[in-house]
Design a protein around this motif. Structure first.
Motif, mmCIF file in Angstrom:
data_model
loop_
_atom_site.group_PDB
_atom_site.id
_atom_site.type_symbol
_atom_site.label_atom_id
_atom_site.label_comp_id
_atom_site.label_asym_id
_atom_site.label_seq_id
_atom_site.Cartn_x
_atom_site.Cartn_y
_atom_site.Cartn_z
ATOM 1 N N ARG B 71 0.812 -1.231 0.000
ATOM 2 C CA ARG B 71 0.000 0.000 0.000
ATOM 3 C C ARG B 71 0.835 1.266 0.000
ATOM 4 N NH1 ARG B 71 -3.714 -3.441 -1.729
ATOM 5 N NH2 ARG B 71 -4.014 -5.101 -0.214
ATOM 6 N N PRO B 74 -1.020 4.311 -2.368
ATOM 7 C CA PRO B 74 -2.110 5.122 -1.805
ATOM 8 C C PRO B 74 -1.708 5.892 -0.546
ATOM 9 C CG PRO B 74 -2.603 2.772 -1.602
ATOM 10 C CD PRO B 74 -1.378 2.887 -2.425
ATOM 11 N N LEU B 75 -0.840 5.304 0.293
ATOM 12 C CA LEU B 75 -0.375 6.032 1.479
ATOM 13 C C LEU B 75 0.361 7.294 1.044
ATOM 14 C CD1 LEU B 75 1.018 3.343 3.969
ATOM 15 C CD2 LEU B 75 -0.682 5.076 4.498
ATOM 16 N N THR B 77 0.188 8.852 -1.766
ATOM 17 C CA THR B 77 -0.722 9.783 -2.444
ATOM 18 C C THR B 77 -1.498 10.612 -1.424
ATOM 19 O OG1 THR B 77 -0.973 8.237 -4.284
ATOM 20 C CG2 THR B 77 -2.635 9.960 -4.085
ATOM 21 N N GLY B 78 -1.975 9.957 -0.371
ATOM 22 C CA GLY B 78 -2.706 10.681 0.668
ATOM 23 C C GLY B 78 -1.836 11.734 1.331
#
Lengths: 584, 280
Positions: B71, B74-75, B77-78
């Motif tokens: 992951r 997405p981590l 990106t956040g």
């Protein structure tokens, strides 16, 4: 006899405009001063199948969408066939003259030429539902201009000709009822417009609550019945300088939310059961790395794909326990639309202050139910910030410093002197991976200690009824409505009972809920699930008799069902207990 | 770039890798690339998954997030969305990135966030002691494929190119200076930059070794058209040599720019009271 509320259900084919009629009627009624409470279902497929919109109008605050129907408007034959059994004695059927066989209807009935007017007068068959809107509006004495204004807003982008035709359709429906409906006075409920209320759905209230709580980052994935939270925020957050990302799946959604929160900003995602199942691993990461996080689960009938458009309260176990290992979280269930707003704010405050994942459990019936609620007073809404590390000169920052409350000041990237690595491995106070036995126990205790500290900030359990009563009834989530109405009726009948409405469902104990139930000897626990998930959790804090009441057909409780259970249990409680020991 | 004393990107944590691990070369290149850029440690975030190579955030003096398996993107990106001023670098292995994490890559690429994603590719699962990875060769023998791997390997370069990445490069941990240059190019690239680094595992992979790569490595041909995606794909599919260098690069609006464009396009709300008034 003065009328104080009326329950009307509209049934028709999905795609005929049943829902838009209902929605516009609801909004017009609310603006005119009615208290409104809605209930709707629609099939999981896009076209075909049956759609229902139920609206309860009242001059006083409402807790449920009522029991039996006062009025049934059948757009088509199915709309009659499927619902007539729920008409109360003395109820009335309104029906589209072209699509429903009137001769077979034994109730009081009034035919409305909805299709006929739409086709022949308006020359637009699709306007059938707007004719219906006008007719119903007149029936309930809603001023015509409220309806017209809404219709103009709805069709604003479709061009003047379309707008005019639909407005004409509304007028035609109004006029028909004006001329042909017998006894209009009998349906009149006098109300006055008020600007102290807003009309909002459960999901919108969650979204609004998130915005008021300071959330500007939302990450989600479409799933029934949570998608409209994302859609509402997608429209609103960019207007506030925030961002909504539709991620590639629920795992990415929650990972992005965790990343954003790690970077110092409130973030959330909303999903339903299948999505929450996917998110469980990352919930554990948030728990272990102590990252504030809010996840809303709009429960629907499961398991697996289940019944996506039907309601259930069966994700509680998943919310409380869903993760390997022991990863603490807080579970809150809002109990009506107004509470969807306030509990979302509470969820963020708890998440931020205690650096923990907070699960907000709503359900399908609450999600797209529209109610008129008191307009939130923003000056009274408290938004709590996370405890931040401000840097401390030379002292080495320990991200997971052991403290009495369990909460350690949080540094986010960009903060000098706050360098650390957040991680899912067990770690020392400084955040370095560590497998030492004593360290693990200290850290596990630290994380659970935060839950006890959080008790101080839990919203109180609401109580209604006879406080001295030994008979109690407790609800969670949207079941409050039916329980509250049933309790009112039971008390009116002279039954001694007290009802309890907790919002935090986990953790329980240590003064939360246990003391509240101390004097209760028998506790009825109605739940829309088959295993009595909350009843099982209650065993931690309540050792008296538990009477489970479970329904799991995909529909919410009715007050009458609960009342019958209360009466049954009350009677049993009053009977002298037969001794089971034989005389020697 | 601020005038500061030499910034030390080395944390006091000693790497947990085996002697001879390819990741040491990557770590060194990472330190040197950051030195060249002069990033303040407080503004730097390393995001990793699970695996030997994913331990890297602990060895760098910066913020880090050692997340769960697969992951990273997405981590990262956040984090980048919440604070676009941060320098965000995603790092992990071939298993983390191309097995469990593969599903996130096309979407991270589509968003084009201004982050760099470095995969330390050793064609094996090292931390779990030697199983086949998505980049392992067909018929490769490991503990999980004792009779030979029945799957064909993913082509990391082709994967990134086909999904539309705006910067795609391959490196080799055995050539540290060139790797540093490559990392600087990747970091400088505005948008999602992907670098697959051949980083041998001496303990569990006796086939894809330093020696093997050194003998089969060539630089990307000087006349390679880096702005031609189809040519880049052709290069990725060549089986004669392992080509290191930049395969593809192009300029596209980043995720942050696109988000900002939306925010600027919509009429701003006057505040919470106005939002509530919409429900009247």
């Amino acid at each position: 006899m003065a009328r104080h509320d009326i329950v009307i259900r509209i049934g028709g084919e999905s795609g005929e405009g049943v829902i838009s009629t209902g929605e516009l009627l609801t909004l017009a009624a609310a603006r005119a001063g009615f208290y409104v409470y809605t209930f709707r279902t629609y099939p999981a497929e896009i076209k075909g199948g049956h759609a229902i919109y139920q609206l309860r109008l009242s001059d006083h605050n409402l807790y449920s969408h009522g029991d039996d129907l006062d009025l049934l408007l059948a757009f088509n034959q199915e709309g009659y066939d499927k619902h007539y059994l729920e008409l109360r004695e003395g109820g009335m059927v309104l029906y589209d003259t072209e699509s429903v066989k009137a001769s077979a209807i034994p109730f009081a009935k009034v035919g409305l030429p909805l299709t006929e007017i739409a086709k022949n007068q308006i020359k637009m068959p699709l306007a059938k539902n707007m004719v219906a809107l006008g007719a119903l509006g007149r029936l309930f004495w809603i001023p015509k201009d409220y309806l017209e204004k809404l219709v103009r807003e709805k069709f604003a982008k479709k061009g003047q000709s379309v707008i005019d035709k639909n407005v004409d359709a509304v007028k035609a429906g109004c006029d028909y009822v004006e001329k042909n409906f017998p006894g209009l006075e009998s349906l009149r409920i006098p109300v006055k417009p008020s600007d102290e209320r807003i009309v909002i759905s459960g999901n919108e209230a969650v979204g609004l609550g998130a915005v008021v709580a300071g959330c500007r980052h939302y990450f989600g994935y479409p799933i029934t019945p949570a998608s409209d939270i994302m859609e509402y925020l997608a429209g609103v957050l960019p207007q506030l300088g925030g961002v909504v990302i539709q991620a590639e799946d629920e795992i990415a959604s929650v990972a992005m939310a965790i990343g954003a929160s790690f970077a110092g900003h409130r973030a959330m995602s909303a999903t339903a059961g299948p999505g929450l199942s996917l998110m469980t691993e990352l919930l554990g990461l948030a728990g272990m790395a102590e990252i504030p996080l809010v996840i809303a689960d709009i429960q629907r009938a499961g398991p697996s794909t289940g019944m996506p458009t039907k309601t259930e309260q069966s994700d509680l176990n998943l919310a409380v326990y869903g993760n390997h290992g022991e990863a603490p979280r807080i579970v809150i269930a809002p109990y009506n639309v107004e509470d969807c707003f306030y509990s979302t704010v509470t969820a963020f405050n708890l998440a931020e202050k205690y650096q923990i994942p907070v699960l907000l459990l709503s359900d399908q019936s609450l999600s797209n139910r529209t109610e008129s609620i008191p307009k939130p007073d923003l000056s009274k809404v408290r938004v709590v910030e996370r405890v931040k590390w401000a840097g401390n000169g030379g002292e080495r920052y320990k991200r997971y410093q052991l403290t009495e409350s369990g909460v350690s000041p949080m540094a986010h990237p960009g903060t000098a002197d706050g360098i650390h690595v957040a991680c899912g491995l067990e770690h020392t106070e400084s955040g370095r991976p560590n497998y030492d036995p004593a360290n693990h126990m200290n850290m596990v205790d630290k994380r659970f200690r935060k839950l006890r500290a959080a008790l101080a900030d839990f919203p109180p359990v609401e109580i209604y009824g006879d406080r001295a009563s030994e008979l109690g009834i407790i609800s969670w989530g949207s079941t409050l409505g039916a329980v509250r109405e049933a309790t009112e009726r039971a008390l009116e009948k002279g039954i001694k009972i007290c009802s309890f409405y907790p919002r935090v469902l986990y953790p329980l104990g240590d003064g939360y809920l246990d003391r509240t139930l101390e004097n209760v000897k028998t506790l009825i626990v109605p739940e829309v699930n088959s295993q009595g998930q909350f009843a099982t959790l209650l065993r931690r804090v309540y050792s008296g008799a538990i009477v489970r009441q479970n329904i799991y057909g995909g529909l919410p409780f009715r007050p009458q069902t609960i009342l019958e259970k209360i009466e049954e249990v009350a009677e049993t409680c009053q009977k002298p207990q037969l001794s089971t020991t034989r005389a020697r | 770039m601020p005038e500061t004393a030499v910034i030390d990107y080395k944390s006091e944590v000693k790497p947990t890798w085996c002697p001879g691990c390819g990741d040491f070369g990557v770590l060194r290149a990472v330190y040197e690339a950051f030195e060249a850029k002069g990033y303040e440690t407080k503004d730097l975030v390393l995001v990793s998954g699970i695996g030997c190579s994913s331990r890297i955030p602990y060895f760098v003096n910066s913020y880090g997030f050692h997340g769960v398996h697969g992951r990273v993107l997405p981590l990262a990106t956040g984090i980048k969305l919440a604070n676009p001023r941060l320098h965000v670098v995603g790092m992990g292995g071939d298993g983390d990135g191309f097995s469990i994490g593969a599903g996130h890559m096309p979407h991270a690429i589509r968003r084009n966030p201004d982050i760099t994603y470095i995969i330390m590719d050793n064609n094996i699962y090292g931390l779990t002691k030697g199983q086949t990875s998505p980049t392992s060769a067909f018929q490769f023998v490991t503990k999980s494929t004792p009779y030979g791997n029945i799957e064909d390997p993913i082509n990391p370069m082709a994967f990134a190119i086909v999904y539309g990445a705006t910067f795609v490069a391959k490196g080799f941990s055995g050539k540290a200076r060139e790797l540093t240059e490559l990392f600087i190019k990747a970091i400088d690239h505005k948008g999602f930059s992907f670098v697959d680094v051949l980083s041998p595992c001496p303990t569990f992979n006796k086939v894809d070794t330093f020696k093997y790569y050194a003998e089969h490595l060539s630089p990307v041909p000087a006349d390679h058209a880096v702005k031609d995606r189809v040519k880049a794909l052709e290069l990725a599919y060549r089986t004669d040599r392992h080509y290191v260098g930049v395969y593809y690069e192009e300029d596209k609006l980043t995720m942050e720019e696109r988000v900002k464009a939306v925010q600027q396009k919509v009429p701003a709300s006057t505040g919470l009271e106005e939002l509530m008034a919409r429900f009247v």
